[in-house]
Design an enzyme around this catalytic site. Structure first.
Site, PDB file in Angstrom:
ATOM      1  N   SER A   1       0.847  -1.190   0.000  1.00  0.00           N
ATOM      2  CA  SER A   1       0.000   0.000   0.000  1.00  0.00           C
ATOM      3  C   SER A   1       0.883   1.240   0.000  1.00  0.00           C
ATOM      4  CB  SER A   1      -0.855  -0.012   1.269  1.00  0.00           C
ATOM      5  OG  SER A   1      -1.433   1.269   1.479  1.00  0.00           O
TER       6      SER A   1
ATOM      7  N   TYR B   1      -1.183  -0.579  10.452  1.00  0.00           N
ATOM      8  CA  TYR B   1      -1.334  -0.981   9.043  1.00  0.00           C
ATOM      9  C   TYR B   1      -0.173  -0.430   8.218  1.00  0.00           C
ATOM     10  CZ  TYR B   1      -3.485  -1.333   4.379  1.00  0.00           C
ATOM     11  OH  TYR B   1      -3.743  -1.619   3.061  1.00  0.00           O
TER      12      TYR B   1
HETATM   13  P1  NDP Z   1     -10.857  -6.734   1.745  1.00  0.00           P
HETATM   14  O1  NDP Z   1     -10.971  -6.364   3.176  1.00  0.00           O
HETATM   15  O2  NDP Z   1     -11.993  -6.479   0.835  1.00  0.00           O
HETATM   16  O3  NDP Z   1     -10.449  -8.270   1.609  1.00  0.00           O
HETATM   17  C1  NDP Z   1      -9.403  -8.778   2.389  1.00  0.00           C
HETATM   18  C2  NDP Z   1      -9.234 -10.249   2.093  1.00  0.00           C
HETATM   19  O4  NDP Z   1      -8.175 -10.747   2.918  1.00  0.00           O
HETATM   20  C3  NDP Z   1     -10.484 -11.069   2.420  1.00  0.00           C
HETATM   21  O5  NDP Z   1     -10.620 -12.108   1.478  1.00  0.00           O
HETATM   22  C4  NDP Z   1     -10.146 -11.624   3.793  1.00  0.00           C
HETATM   23  O6  NDP Z   1     -10.817 -12.831   4.117  1.00  0.00           O
HETATM   24  C5  NDP Z   1      -8.667 -11.897   3.592  1.00  0.00           C
HETATM   25  N1  NDP Z   1      -7.984 -12.145   4.855  1.00  0.00           N
HETATM   26  C6  NDP Z   1      -7.864 -11.334   5.935  1.00  0.00           C
HETATM   27  N2  NDP Z   1      -7.194 -11.966   6.914  1.00  0.00           N
HETATM   28  C7  NDP Z   1      -6.876 -13.197   6.441  1.00  0.00           C
HETATM   29  C8  NDP Z   1      -6.206 -14.316   6.970  1.00  0.00           C
HETATM   30  N3  NDP Z   1      -5.715 -14.321   8.223  1.00  0.00           N
HETATM   31  N4  NDP Z   1      -6.054 -15.423   6.190  1.00  0.00           N
HETATM   32  C9  NDP Z   1      -6.553 -15.453   4.941  1.00  0.00           C
HETATM   33  N5  NDP Z   1      -7.228 -14.441   4.384  1.00  0.00           N
HETATM   34  C10 NDP Z   1      -7.391 -13.321   5.136  1.00  0.00           C
HETATM   35  O7  NDP Z   1      -9.535  -5.986   1.229  1.00  0.00           O
HETATM   36  P2  NDP Z   1      -9.088  -5.542  -0.251  1.00  0.00           P
HETATM   37  O8  NDP Z   1      -9.540  -6.517  -1.256  1.00  0.00           O
HETATM   38  O9  NDP Z   1      -9.416  -4.118  -0.392  1.00  0.00           O
HETATM   39  O10 NDP Z   1      -7.486  -5.601  -0.075  1.00  0.00           O
HETATM   40  C11 NDP Z   1      -6.659  -6.611  -0.628  1.00  0.00           C
HETATM   41  C12 NDP Z   1      -5.208  -6.204  -0.383  1.00  0.00           C
HETATM   42  O11 NDP Z   1      -4.949  -4.933  -0.995  1.00  0.00           O
HETATM   43  C13 NDP Z   1      -4.855  -6.041   1.097  1.00  0.00           C
HETATM   44  O12 NDP Z   1      -3.572  -6.553   1.337  1.00  0.00           O
HETATM   45  C14 NDP Z   1      -4.898  -4.540   1.306  1.00  0.00           C
HETATM   46  O13 NDP Z   1      -4.083  -4.125   2.366  1.00  0.00           O
HETATM   47  C15 NDP Z   1      -4.391  -4.036  -0.042  1.00  0.00           C
HETATM   48  N6  NDP Z   1      -4.796  -2.662  -0.328  1.00  0.00           N
HETATM   49  C16 NDP Z   1      -6.127  -2.335  -0.500  1.00  0.00           C
HETATM   50  C17 NDP Z   1      -6.483  -1.021  -0.768  1.00  0.00           C
HETATM   51  C18 NDP Z   1      -7.909  -0.607  -1.011  1.00  0.00           C
HETATM   52  O14 NDP Z   1      -8.146   0.590  -1.247  1.00  0.00           O
HETATM   53  N7  NDP Z   1      -8.882  -1.508  -1.002  1.00  0.00           N
HETATM   54  C19 NDP Z   1      -5.463   0.046  -0.845  1.00  0.00           C
HETATM   55  C20 NDP Z   1      -4.108  -0.403  -0.661  1.00  0.00           C
HETATM   56  C21 NDP Z   1      -3.811  -1.703  -0.407  1.00  0.00           C
HETATM   57  P3  NDP Z   1     -12.155 -12.866   5.069  1.00  0.00           P
HETATM   58  O15 NDP Z   1     -13.305 -12.601   4.153  1.00  0.00           O
HETATM   59  O16 NDP Z   1     -12.142 -14.245   5.635  1.00  0.00           O
HETATM   60  O17 NDP Z   1     -11.979 -11.793   6.098  1.00  0.00           O
END
Ligand code: NDP
Length: 225
Positions: free
Chosen positions: A133, A148
């Site tokens: 990020s 974070y």
């Molecule tokens: P979401 O919150 O929509 O999705 C996060 C995903 O990660 C879910 O599938 C969640 O599963 C999974 N997850 C969380 N903890 C675990 C775990 N312990 N084991 C396995 N899976 C896990 O986030 P985004 O899709 O927005 O983000 C995806 C990536 O992009 C992240 O790394 C985020 O930091 C990064 N990012 C996102 C931004 C944004 O604007 N959206 C900006 C910058 C970076 P579950 O449904 O089970 O919780």
């Protein structure tokens, strides 16, 4: 035989969209997800395979790696997408220690233990993409969501180390900021669609020159750490 890609946190958000795009490019997709119902539903929608996977649990990562190795023999692309954002409302000094530990456990150690478990059976030409990020950019570090932001800065440092450790084996390792994306984490007011957010991660996993490694990208362009 199709190339094999594993995406962590693939049940929703950017991870689901990365899986969809890689599937449409001819990859066999393994959708890592910790919830059985959501993981199975996502895999069914995309014609992939649900891989039970909680990246915060070392045992779960080991089991997923053992299964992948025995079922497929190799992994071509690893997308460390799973991430959590717990401390948007915290300050640097009024920090919640449990939230810091939980955040590092998933955002840093999750990706680290995935690489350590899966890289041994990745081959020359393999690619690892870490979803980082802009909040983790040291050159622009602010005080928003301190745990974070620190976890993503640490993930970037890990990306640099891993790229060096895997260079002689011809495996590229890069970090990517997807931009501000409309997901549960990004919220409905974010600028980018999931399709746009998944674009650079998918590019790094497929068409980007294989010589690019140990770098940080946004919108298919290199950005400072
Ligand atoms: P979401 O919150 O929509 O999705 C996060 C995903 O990660 C879910 O599938 C969640 O599963 C999974 N997850 C969380 N903890 C675990 C775990 N312990 N084991 C396995 N899976 C896990 O986030 P985004 O899709 O927005 O983000 C995806 C990536 O992009 C992240 O790394 C985020 O930091 C990064 N990012 C996102 C931004 C944004 O604007 N959206 C900006 C910058 C970076 P579950 O449904 O089970 O919780």
């Amino acid at each position: 035989m199709k190339p094999v890609a594993l995406i962590t946190g693939a049940n929703r958000g950017i991870g689901f969209e990365i899986a969809r795009q890689l599937g449409s490019k001819g990859f066999e997709i393994l959708l890592g997800a910790r919830d059985a119902e959501e993981g199975q539903a996502a895999a069914e929608r995309l014609g992939g395979t649900w891989l039970p996977l909680d990246v915060g649990e070392a045992e779960s990562v080991r089991e997923a790696a053992d299964w992948t190795r025995s079922e497929h023999g190799r992994l071509d692309v690893l997308i460390n997408n799973a991430g959590i954002l717990l401390d948007e409302a915290s300050g640097v000094l009024d920090f919640d220690e449990a939230a810091v530990l939980a955040t590092l456990q998933v955002n840093l150690l999750g990706a680290w233990r995935m690489a350590s478990a899966f890289a041994p059976f990745m081959e020359r030409g393999g690619r690892i993409v870490n979803l980082s990020s802009g909040a983790g950019q040291l050159s622009r570090m602010g005080t928003w969501a301190p745990a974070y932001s620190v976890s993503k800065a640490a993930l970037n440092a890990h990306t640099l180390q891993l790229a060096q450790a895997l260079e002689s084996r011809g495996i590229a390792v890069n970090a990517v900021c997807p931009g501000w994306v409309r997901t549960r984490m990004g919220g409905s007011g974010a600028r980018k669609s999931v399709e746009d957010g998944a674009d650079t991660p998918v590019w790094l996993a497929t068409e980007a020159p294989a010589s690019l490694t140990g770098r940080f990208f946004r919108d298919r362009r290199e950005i400072p750490w």
